[in-house]
Design an enzyme around this catalytic site. Structure first.
Site, PDB file in Angstrom:
ATOM      1  N   ASP A   1       0.862  -1.166   0.000  1.00  0.00           N
ATOM      2  CA  ASP A   1       0.000   0.000   0.000  1.00  0.00           C
ATOM      3  C   ASP A   1       0.911   1.232   0.000  1.00  0.00           C
ATOM      4  O   ASP A   1       2.064   1.160   0.439  1.00  0.00           O
ATOM      5  CB  ASP A   1      -0.884  -0.027   1.251  1.00  0.00           C
ATOM      6  CG  ASP A   1      -1.670   1.239   1.423  1.00  0.00           C
ATOM      7  OD1 ASP A   1      -2.482   1.558   0.537  1.00  0.00           O
ATOM      8  OD2 ASP A   1      -1.476   1.916   2.458  1.00  0.00           O
TER       9      ASP A   1
ATOM     10  N   SER B   1      -2.469   0.655  -4.738  1.00  0.00           N
ATOM     11  CA  SER B   1      -2.986   1.781  -3.963  1.00  0.00           C
ATOM     12  C   SER B   1      -4.311   2.300  -4.490  1.00  0.00           C
ATOM     13  O   SER B   1      -4.622   2.177  -5.677  1.00  0.00           O
ATOM     14  CB  SER B   1      -1.961   2.927  -3.991  1.00  0.00           C
ATOM     15  OG  SER B   1      -2.468   4.088  -3.382  1.00  0.00           O
TER      16      SER B   1
END
Length: 228
Positions: A9, A122
């Protein structure tokens, strides 16, 4: 099965999401922000995340940059700072230049030196992510930057996690997925990834059907978990 691919992430995991407010507060003529920046940063991040979840369940997807601006506007009003357009613009400008956490460059280099495939996965839009990666100088140790914009829904929807194996041709069990968001790490665990939750703030475990395989205080041990 052996880990072949490490996926991260971005915001809060590789990049410090509080950096924009912290940096702005240290600049001249920002007296109003100086004592309020931690509160502002916390509100901004929480609303940014909440709006992604609400948009996902409502099937009302929007670019993450729009969501980021909406979250900031709420945070500015909540902290009594909504009357300063120049401050708003400065915070948005700094969000494109977020600082990476100190251990990030060496950690990613160790993974690449050990033969790992590396990527970002993301909610961020491609331009936002490219700007952050460029600002942090880590583009050379990433094989790809994967954005939810290619599937039109935010994490933790399974279509987002599908992007990893589609891109790298690996099995789910070959992926070490790393996130600072407990709900994201949990969702990826339910999907079938090996997961690590980077719990920098020492928060409680989210009450969800799945739990991360590993809980860390920073990213330093990721190469060891990956087996390099």
């Amino acid at each position: 099965m052996a880990i072949t691919t490490c996926v991260f992430d971005a915001y809060g995991t590789l990049f410090d999401v509080a950096a924009a407010a912290r940096q702005a507060a240290a600049e001249p003529d920002q007296d109003a922000l100086r004592d309020k920046w931690p509160e502002l940063a916390n509100h901004w991040r929480l609303k940014q995340l909440q709006y992604t979840w609400l948009r996902a369940v409502a099937d009302a997807h929007a670019d993450f940059w729009d969501v980021t601006q909406d979250g900031l506007d709420w945070a500015l009003e909540a902290t009594g700072l909504q009357g300063d357009p120049a401050l708003r613009q400065r915070l948005l400008d700094l969000y494109w230049e977020l600082q990476a956490y100190p251990e990030v460059p060496a950690m990613l280099k160790a993974l690449k030196d050990g033969g790992m495939q590396t990527a970002i996965l993301s909610n961020g839009s491609p331009p936002m992510l490219e700007g952050a990666v460029r600002s942090a100088g880590i583009g050379g140790v990433l094989d790809d930057i994967l954005s939810v914009e290619s599937v039109g829904v935010f994490k933790p929807h399974a279509r987002v996690y599908d992007l990893v194996c589609d891109r790298f041709g690996c099995e789910r069990s070959n992926v070490l997925f790393v996130s600072s968001n407990g709900w994201d790490a949990a969702g990826a665990s339910g999907y079938g990834f090996v997961t690590a939750w980077v719990n920098r703030a020492g928060e409680p475990m989210d009450r969800l059907p799945w739990t991360p395989a590993h809980v860390l205080s920073d990213l330093t041990l990721i190469p060891e978990l990956a087996g390099v």
